[in-house]
Design a protein around this motif. Sequence first.
Motif, PDB file in Angstrom:
ATOM      1  N   LEU A 179       4.867 -10.899  -1.031  1.00 15.41           N
ATOM      2  CA  LEU A 179       3.903 -10.335  -0.084  1.00 15.41           C
ATOM      3  C   LEU A 179       3.330 -11.430   0.818  1.00 15.41           C
ATOM      4  CD1 LEU A 179       2.342  -7.912   0.962  1.00 15.41           C
ATOM      5  CD2 LEU A 179       0.663  -8.273  -0.864  1.00 15.41           C
ATOM      6  N   PRO A 199      -1.277  -8.454  -5.837  1.00 24.49           N
ATOM      7  CA  PRO A 199      -1.389  -8.112  -4.409  1.00 24.49           C
ATOM      8  C   PRO A 199      -2.455  -8.955  -3.709  1.00 24.49           C
ATOM      9  CG  PRO A 199      -1.543  -6.155  -5.832  1.00 24.49           C
ATOM     10  CD  PRO A 199      -1.725  -7.348  -6.700  1.00 24.49           C
ATOM     11  N   ASP A 212       6.048  -2.657   6.621  1.00 23.55           N
ATOM     12  CA  ASP A 212       5.564  -1.890   5.474  1.00 23.55           C
ATOM     13  C   ASP A 212       5.946  -2.649   4.204  1.00 23.55           C
ATOM     14  OD1 ASP A 212       8.328  -1.443   5.697  1.00 23.55           O
ATOM     15  OD2 ASP A 212       8.178   0.465   4.643  1.00 23.55           O
ATOM     16  N   VAL A 213       5.444  -2.196   3.065  1.00 22.99           N
ATOM     17  CA  VAL A 213       5.659  -2.874   1.794  1.00 22.99           C
ATOM     18  C   VAL A 213       6.096  -1.864   0.731  1.00 22.99           C
ATOM     19  CG1 VAL A 213       4.556  -4.228  -0.059  1.00 22.99           C
ATOM     20  CG2 VAL A 213       3.926  -4.631   2.339  1.00 22.99           C
ATOM     21  N   GLY A 215       6.023  -1.524  -3.235  1.00 20.55           N
ATOM     22  CA  GLY A 215       5.458  -2.085  -4.456  1.00 20.55           C
ATOM     23  C   GLY A 215       6.021  -1.381  -5.676  1.00 20.55           C
ATOM     24  N   GLN A 233      -3.498  -0.135  -2.981  1.00 21.08           N
ATOM     25  CA  GLN A 233      -3.292   1.038  -2.121  1.00 21.08           C
ATOM     26  C   GLN A 233      -4.502   1.269  -1.219  1.00 21.08           C
ATOM     27  OE1 GLN A 233      -2.060   3.892  -5.363  1.00 21.08           O
ATOM     28  NE2 GLN A 233      -0.543   4.497  -3.833  1.00 21.08           N
ATOM     29  N   MET A 236      -4.623  -1.468   1.478  1.00 25.34           N
ATOM     30  CA  MET A 236      -3.613  -1.253   2.514  1.00 25.34           C
ATOM     31  C   MET A 236      -4.012  -0.102   3.430  1.00 25.34           C
ATOM     32  SD  MET A 236      -1.018  -3.391   2.500  1.00 25.34           S
ATOM     33  CE  MET A 236       0.559  -2.641   2.980  1.00 25.34           C
ATOM     34  N   GLU A 241      -2.092  -0.165   7.000  1.00 27.34           N
ATOM     35  CA  GLU A 241      -0.719  -0.610   6.802  1.00 27.34           C
ATOM     36  C   GLU A 241      -0.037   0.315   5.805  1.00 27.34           C
ATOM     37  OE1 GLU A 241       0.731  -2.925   8.453  1.00 27.34           O
ATOM     38  OE2 GLU A 241      -0.929  -4.042   9.356  1.00 27.34           O
ATOM     39  N   LYS A 242       1.270   0.506   5.984  1.00 31.06           N
ATOM     40  CA  LYS A 242       2.012   1.419   5.129  1.00 31.06           C
ATOM     41  C   LYS A 242       2.514   0.727   3.868  1.00 31.06           C
ATOM     42  CE  LYS A 242       5.958   4.594   5.020  1.00 31.06           C
ATOM     43  NZ  LYS A 242       7.139   5.117   5.772  1.00 31.06           N
ATOM     44  N   VAL A 243       2.288   1.348   2.726  1.00 27.70           N
ATOM     45  CA  VAL A 243       2.798   0.839   1.460  1.00 27.70           C
ATOM     46  C   VAL A 243       3.333   2.005   0.634  1.00 27.70           C
ATOM     47  CG1 VAL A 243       0.535   0.994   0.306  1.00 27.70           C
ATOM     48  CG2 VAL A 243       2.289  -0.528  -0.609  1.00 27.70           C
ATOM     49  N   THR A 244       4.470   1.797   0.024  1.00 24.34           N
ATOM     50  CA  THR A 244       5.047   2.783  -0.894  1.00 24.34           C
ATOM     51  C   THR A 244       4.924   2.218  -2.298  1.00 24.34           C
ATOM     52  OG1 THR A 244       6.637   3.545   0.762  1.00 24.34           O
ATOM     53  CG2 THR A 244       7.129   4.050  -1.550  1.00 24.34           C
ATOM     54  N   ILE A 245       4.253   2.945  -3.152  1.00 21.64           N
ATOM     55  CA  ILE A 245       4.037   2.490  -4.530  1.00 21.64           C
ATOM     56  C   ILE A 245       4.854   3.352  -5.487  1.00 21.64           C
ATOM     57  CG2 ILE A 245       2.373   2.221  -6.403  1.00 21.64           C
ATOM     58  CD1 ILE A 245       1.919   0.217  -4.193  1.00 21.64           C
TER      59      ILE A 245
END
Length: 286
Positions: A179, A199, A212-213, A215, A233, A236, A241-245
């Motif tokens: 990251l 994070p 984007d990230v 995780g 989350q 972000m 900002e876009k994050v997919t967990i």
Amino acid sequence: MKKIWTLCAALLSVATMASAQSKVSCCARPAANATETFAMLATNEDFSGGHDSPLPYAYQGQGEMIEFKTTDGLTGKGFEIKSNVRSDKYLFIIHEWWGLNDYIKKEAATYANELKGVNIIALDLYDGQVATTPDEAGKLMQAVKTERAEAIIKGALLHAGPGAKVASIGWCFGGGWSLQTALLAGPKAVGSVVYYGMPEKDVAKLKTLNTDVLGIFATQDKWINPEVVARFQKDMAAAKEKVTIVSYDADHAFANPSNPKYSKEYSAKAHGLALAYLRKNFKLKS
């Protein structure tokens, strides 16, 4: 007699103040950043005890060790597998707390075979040192200076070139630095995969992300636990900002075959997810 007592009280007051000031000056430290916070886990016996020493393994395959100039005037090391076609796409791989060992080189080769047209560089944030026991790994992880690690990453970005498109991936210690790599890469960043790494908590920094990230976490992880993930989350979202967990019902380091908590099933699923994400962000043909 009264004067003596007054003098004693004054001396005691001065001694107390000096002692308090000494404690503040000697012991008070600024709050550690995300990667330094994670490195402190090396002192936790439960954390160290959850990592078995890697089995002996010697990588024999494509790729070579390289050196490049770093922004602190020194040189950095990495293991590079170049694309068989000219490409400005790079995947930076950040090792676990063991260092850049042959297992990481094997991982680099796996991604090189799966991501055709992408240059792979496994960075060495330990400057040539590799651990073979949890005790050694803990000492190396704690010894990493933020400024030096950032200088190595910046040097690798310069090595990749001004037009490079860079994604990163890392596990554990390397997850947090994956990251950080995306943050340091600025407009060059096109992706970041974080496997159970600490994070970044500074929303102002997260706002500078150019990508984007993805995780990947574990619900049984005692350290990068669901609360830490939920905070990430939230941060972000605050940074817009876009994050997919994706969290699996597994424990920390579940993707490492040498770890007692290794899950073959979830490791395979996570790898497939990371691979699809990287192909999409690099705009590769399936």
